[in-house]
Enzyme design. Structure first.
Site, PDB file in Angstrom:
ATOM      1  N   TYR A 177       6.446  -3.428  13.560  1.00 58.81           N
ATOM      2  CA  TYR A 177       6.292  -2.994  12.169  1.00 58.81           C
ATOM      3  C   TYR A 177       5.570  -4.090  11.408  1.00 58.81           C
ATOM      4  CZ  TYR A 177       9.974  -6.124  10.458  1.00 58.81           C
ATOM      5  OH  TYR A 177      10.716  -7.229  10.116  1.00 58.81           O
ATOM      6  N   CYS A 178       5.042  -3.706  10.211  1.00 55.92           N
ATOM      7  CA  CYS A 178       4.434  -4.730   9.366  1.00 55.92           C
ATOM      8  C   CYS A 178       4.681  -4.417   7.897  1.00 55.92           C
ATOM      9  CB  CYS A 178       2.962  -4.943   9.680  1.00 55.92           C
ATOM     10  SG  CYS A 178       1.956  -3.458   9.747  1.00 55.92           S
ATOM     11  N   ARG A 179       3.627  -4.192   7.139  1.00 59.70           N
ATOM     12  CA  ARG A 179       3.822  -4.134   5.686  1.00 59.70           C
ATOM     13  C   ARG A 179       4.131  -2.753   5.151  1.00 59.70           C
ATOM     14  NH1 ARG A 179      -1.454  -7.596   5.194  1.00 59.70           N
ATOM     15  NH2 ARG A 179      -0.580  -9.683   5.435  1.00 59.70           N
ATOM     16  N   CYS A 183      -0.173   0.077   7.122  1.00 60.80           N
ATOM     17  CA  CYS A 183      -0.597  -1.281   7.452  1.00 60.80           C
ATOM     18  C   CYS A 183      -1.143  -1.269   8.873  1.00 60.80           C
ATOM     19  CB  CYS A 183       0.598  -2.222   7.334  1.00 60.80           C
ATOM     20  SG  CYS A 183       0.271  -3.868   7.937  1.00 60.80           S
ATOM     21  N   MET A 207       8.243  -3.226   5.789  1.00 58.49           N
ATOM     22  CA  MET A 207       9.297  -4.007   5.156  1.00 58.49           C
ATOM     23  C   MET A 207       9.673  -3.495   3.760  1.00 58.49           C
ATOM     24  SD  MET A 207      11.318  -6.278   5.899  1.00 58.49           S
ATOM     25  CE  MET A 207      12.729  -6.190   4.823  1.00 58.49           C
TER      26      MET A 207
END
Lengths: 221, 221
Positions: A177-179, A183, A207
Site C-alpha cells: 500500500y502507499c498513499r 497512488c 494510509m
DNA sequence: CCGTCATTCAATGGAATAATTGAATGACGG
DNA sequence: CCGTCATTCAATTATTCCATTGAATGACGG
C-alpha cells in the site's frame, strides 16, 4: 464587490472550495499533506516544482480553508485543515471514477489489464494479518512511514522493493500500500514483485483512508 | 498534448471534476438538478439567466461527467449523473462549513441570530410526524414538489406561506424544508411564520438529502 | 546587528474561463 | 418541405488564473 443575496454568497463560498480543488498540482499537494505536515520546501522537493509556485498554491489552499499553516521558527508547516478535506477529495475522486471513462482507461492502461488487479480490502487485510498469512509492505518513503503506518507493516520504499524481495520467500503473499487508491507506487511495487515471481496484491487504498476509517496507526518512536 | 505519466493524468481527471464544481452558478444548477431532471429552458428560467449561458455551463458539467443528458423530442432533459455527485457537493459544502467563517457569518446574518435556529433533524422529524405533533410544509415550487416529497408534507410554495398560515392553528409547530441545508426558502418561510406568531423550525436539510438517506419519498400521481 | 535561509510578495506575460450576442443545428407539426 | 422552437455553436471581449522571475520579509545563529 457587488451586492449579492445570501444564497449567491453561499454558493460563492462553496465555489471557492471547489475551485481550490480544481487544479492537478493542488490535488497532488493535498494527497501529500494527507500523509502528514510538510514545509513548503519539502513539498516543493517532493513534487519537483519551484518553491515559489508551491507557496502560491498553498496560499490558495489556505484561502479556501483546505490547509492550515503553523509557523515553527524559519519553517512553516502546512497540513490539512481537517478530515472533511479528505472526504471532499474522496468524493471528487468518486465522481471521476464513476463518470469519466478516461480514469478507467488510464488505470487499466497502466497495468495492461493483464491479470486480476482485485485489490485487498481493509477488512480482508486485517483478517490476513491477524492470521499471519501475508507480508504487508508500505512502499512510501521512510519519512512518511515514520509519521504513521499500518501496524505490522514493513517499510520498503519503492526503489528498494527489488532488493528487498530477494530475501522474501516465494509463495508467501505480499500486500503493498502507499498513499491512496490511485497512488501509483503500490501499482509499481506489485508489478515489480509479480515480475520476480512473487504473489502480490495492492491494498484497496492507502494510509489516509486507513486512518480515516478509525483503524489503528503505528507511529515510529 | 504533452506526454504525462499516469499519476499526473489521474490528477488531471480529478481536477476536471473539481473545476466543474468551482463556479457558483454551476453549483446552483446542480442543486436544482438534484430535485429532478430539467430542460435547459426551465433551468434557465429558474435561475433567471440567458438560455445560452446555462447551456454552456451544462456542457461543462457534462464534460466532467457530473450531469447526463437525455433527448426527448425538441427538449433535452438534464439530470445528475449519479448519487456520487451529491456526495461530492455535500463534501465540498462540508469543507466550506467547517473552514470558512464567512459561511457562518452569512447564515447568521441572514437570520440575525436573534433566536434559536436549531434545525430539526431527520430522525426527530420522523418521530414528530409519526406522533402527529407537527405540520410539515414543503416550500419548494409545485413542480419540484410533484417530482417527490416527504410523505405527509403539504406543498406551500414560499410565496403562499403567508396566506396559508392564516388558516393554521397558532401553537401547533410547523417544520419547513426545501432544497437543501442552505436553501434559503425554508429560512424565509420560518422567518415569515415566526413573524406571524407561529412556532416554526427548519428541517436540517432538504429533499435530495432525504432521498439520499434512503427514506421514503412520495410522488404525485 | 549582520548574514543566511525559508517563505512570501509583486510584477510579468501567456493561457484558460466567462458572459454576451447572434447565427446554426435538429426535431416536431402542419 | 417549411416554419417554429429548444438547444447548441461560434466569435468577441473582459476577467481570472497560472508559472516564472526577482525582490522583500521574518526568524534564526553567530
Amino acid at each position: 464587490m457587488s451586492i449579492r443575496n445570501p444564497k449567491q454568497a453561499l454558493y460563492e463560498q462553496f465555489a471557492i472550495v471547489a475551485k481550490a480543488l480544481g487544479h492537478p498540482l493542488r490535488l497532488e499537494m493535498i494527497e501529500h499533506l494527507a500523509q502528514g505536515a510538510r514545509s513548503v520546501e519539502v513539498l516543493a522537493a517532493k513534487l519537483a516544482r519551484p518553491v515559489a509556485n508551491i507557496s502560491q498554491h498553498l496560499q490558495a489552499l489556505r484561502r479556501a480553508g483546505i490547509v492550515s499553516a503553523e509557523r515553527d521558527g524559519k519553517f512553516v508547516h502546512y497540513s490539512l485543515a481537517d478530515d472533511s478535506v479528505l472526504s471532499a477529495f474522496a468524493a471528487v475522486r468518486g465522481v471521476a471514477e464513476r463518470q469519466l471513462a478516461e480514469v478507467d482507461r488510464i488505470v487499466r492502461g497502466y497495468f495492461d489489464a493483464r491479470d486480476d488487479m482485485q485489490p485487498v480490502t481493509r477488512r480482508e487485510l486485517r483478517r490476513l494479518m491477524r492470521d499471519g498469512l501475508v507480508t504487508l509492505i508500505d512502499v512510501r518513503p521512510a519519512d512518511e512511514f515514520a509519521l504513521g503506518h499500518v501496524p505490522g507493516a514493513i517499510n520498503v520504499p519503492l526503489g528498494k522493493v527489488r532488493a528487498w524481495s530477494a530475501d522474501a520467500a516465494i509463495g508467501r503473499e505480499i500486500v503493498a500500500y502507499c498513499r491512496g487508491p490511485w497512488c501509483v507506487m503500490s501499482f509499481e511495487a506489485v508489478a515489480a514483485l509479480r515480475a520476480l515471481g512473487h504473489s502480490a496484491r495492492r491494498l484497496e487504498d492507502g494510509m489516509p483512508e486507513w486512518k480515516a476509517a478509525g483503524l489503528p496507526v503505528e507511529v515510529a518512536a
